[in-house]
Design an enzyme around this catalytic site. Structure first.
Site, mmCIF file in Angstrom:
data_model
loop_
_atom_site.group_PDB
_atom_site.id
_atom_site.type_symbol
_atom_site.label_atom_id
_atom_site.label_comp_id
_atom_site.label_asym_id
_atom_site.label_seq_id
_atom_site.Cartn_x
_atom_site.Cartn_y
_atom_site.Cartn_z
ATOM 1 N N GLU A 1 0.821 -1.211 0.000
ATOM 2 C CA GLU A 1 0.000 0.000 0.000
ATOM 3 C C GLU A 1 0.861 1.270 0.000
ATOM 4 O OE1 GLU A 1 -4.519 -0.076 1.699
ATOM 5 O OE2 GLU A 1 -2.967 0.192 3.184
ATOM 6 N N HIS B 1 9.161 -26.730 0.294
ATOM 7 C CA HIS B 1 8.640 -27.906 -0.420
ATOM 8 C C HIS B 1 7.541 -27.522 -1.398
ATOM 9 C CE1 HIS B 1 11.024 -30.458 2.249
ATOM 10 N NE2 HIS B 1 10.782 -29.488 3.124
ATOM 11 N N LYS C 1 -13.152 1.771 -2.046
ATOM 12 C CA LYS C 1 -14.021 2.084 -0.903
ATOM 13 C C LYS C 1 -15.204 2.940 -1.359
ATOM 14 C CE LYS C 1 -10.803 2.027 3.070
ATOM 15 N NZ LYS C 1 -10.204 2.810 4.144
HETATM 16 O O1 PA5 Z 1 -3.258 1.638 5.842
HETATM 17 C C1 PA5 Z 1 -4.380 2.084 5.644
HETATM 18 O O2 PA5 Z 1 -4.626 3.300 5.703
HETATM 19 C C2 PA5 Z 1 -5.571 1.161 5.348
HETATM 20 O O3 PA5 Z 1 -5.168 -0.151 5.245
HETATM 21 C C3 PA5 Z 1 -6.595 1.275 6.457
HETATM 22 O O4 PA5 Z 1 -6.018 0.901 7.671
HETATM 23 C C4 PA5 Z 1 -7.816 0.372 6.182
HETATM 24 O O5 PA5 Z 1 -8.347 0.654 4.916
HETATM 25 C C5 PA5 Z 1 -8.886 0.584 7.260
HETATM 26 O O6 PA5 Z 1 -9.267 1.936 7.337
HETATM 27 P P1 PA5 Z 1 -10.038 2.507 8.606
HETATM 28 O O7 PA5 Z 1 -9.157 2.359 9.788
HETATM 29 O O8 PA5 Z 1 -10.311 3.938 8.268
HETATM 30 O O9 PA5 Z 1 -11.307 1.699 8.744
#
Ligand code: PA5
Length: 380
Positions: A262, A283, A373
């Site tokens: 990410e 393996h 989202k």
């Molecule tokens: O790293 C990030 O920003 C994302 O992975 C969020 O943690 C994830 O989408 C969850 O978002 P939120 O904490 O707003 O529900």
């Protein structure tokens, strides 16, 4: 980024300064700036949950979930309250498994969401709130709902204030995947009886020892970030495989993949993060590692006190993979415990941000995830 691919301490210092000063760089010095009163409050909430609940359902996804699960799966701590997980998928099967495991026993829930609007946790929250209200009544169920969210905004924040849920705030300058050592990870870990002081001590050790500006050229962390950049840009390696010889590191691998995937995977760039657990995967994936496409490099986490057989297997693997033309980077920590995990969290978060900066990528946004989202909200 202009570089001759060898470690450049001046460049590292400049980029680390940029990271620390970034409006999302609050995690960088967190091990040195932690508020002691907040740690006390986290421990009090944890004791309260332990005294009333056989289960704590932790509801959250991505960065709001993977870090604390990584520690709990890695260490299997013993606690009167077992941590269960929900809201990390939309699978009704998974939800029902958790509901079945709770049965008629006492439980509480902890909803962790920075935005407070993510669909997966919101739907799971709804389901478990109803279950709580049915079992304890509307008023009493409020004392079994805990929330970790933004300090000022969001539906979850507003609901927590209106209903007096026990709540913790996520600092504005810390994003999901960099948040395991903040309130996001520390409350569930304290409930699970993980030694959170040691976890923070390990992170502090990394922050202080690996990022000492007088010696950045010899820092294992800085070297790792520059090695990744060289392997990607110069040697054409666009896949990194994280490996360890401990099956209980499976969820740590998941945390690590989210962090790098990410943070770096933007502008049609970035190293694809993959993972294996050895010796099991020797393996299966071992064949590919030895003789598949040579666009891969491998990063091995070694726990120095591992069994003789496992350490021998690691030596043999490093030897074989290097012979097969794979570059192997090694990160050694003393033991699979809180100190080392705290160290590894801080190590990889910093190295990830530094690597992304070397590639000219912003490590702190996730525009691609936001597209999903938003569309999902529209469709629902
Ligand atoms: O790293 C990030 O920003 C994302 O992975 C969020 O943690 C994830 O989408 C969850 O978002 P939120 O904490 O707003 O529900």
């Amino acid at each position: 980024m202009e570089t001759n691919f060898s470690v450049d301490p001046k460049l590292a210092e400049r980029l680390l300064f940029e990271i620390e000063s970034d409006q999302m760089g609050g995690w960088y010095d967190l091990p040195n700036t932690y508020n002691v009163d907040e740690i006390k409050h986290i421990k009090e909430l944890a004791r309260k949950i332990q005294s009333t609940s056989k289960f704590l359902v932790c509801i959250g996804v991505g960065g709001s979930y993977l870090g604390h699960r990584a520690v709990i799966e890695a260490l299997s701590p013993k606690s009167p309250t077992k941590i269960l997980y929900a809201g990390n998928s939309l699978s009704t099967r998974e939800l029902n498994k958790v509901i079945d495991e709770i049965g008629d026993d006492d439980f509480s829930i902890l909803v962790i969401s920075k935005s407070g609007t993510t669909i997966e946790p919101a739907l799971a929250f709804d389901a478990f709130k109803q279950k709580l209200q049915k079992k304890y009544g509307e008023k009493d169920s409020c004392s079994r709902i805990f929330v970790t969210t933004d300090a000022n905004h969001g539906a979850l924040h507003d609901e927590a204030i209106a209903n007096h849920y026990g709540s913790l705030t996520i600092p504005n300058d810390i994003g999901g995947r960099y948040s395991v050592l903040s309130t996001v990870g520390l409350l569930p870990l304290a409930v699970a009886n993980v030694n959170i002081d040691k976890l923070l001590e390990g992170a502090k050790f990394c922050r202080d020892k690996m990022l000492n500006t007088g010696d950045l050229g010899n820092s294992m962390l800085v070297r790792y970030a520059f090695d990744r950049y060289r392997l990607y840009k110069k040697d054409g390696c666009d896949v990194e495989v994280l490996a360890s010889f401990e099956p209980s590191m499976l969820y740590f691998n998941e945390w690590w993949k989210q962090l790098f995937g990410e943070s770096e995977g933007k502008n049609y760039q970035g190293i694809f993060p993959a993972s294996v657990v050895y010796t099991t995967d020797l393996h299966s994936m071992g064949q590919y590692m030895q003789q598949g496409r040579r666009n891969i490099f491998e990063t091995i986490i070694e726990f120095a006190d591992n069994s003789g057989a496992n350490l021998a297997a690691e030596k043999a693997t490093v030897y074989a993979h290097r012979l097969g033309g794979i570059e192997v980077l090694e990160i050694k920590v003393p033991s699979l415990d809180e100190l080392s995990l705290g160290f590894l969290f801080q190590f990889f978060e910093t190295a990830c941000a530094l690597s992304a900066k070397l590639m000219g990528i912003n490590p702190f946004d996730q525009p691609g995830v936001e597209v999903y989202k938003q569309k999902m909200r529209e469709l629902l």
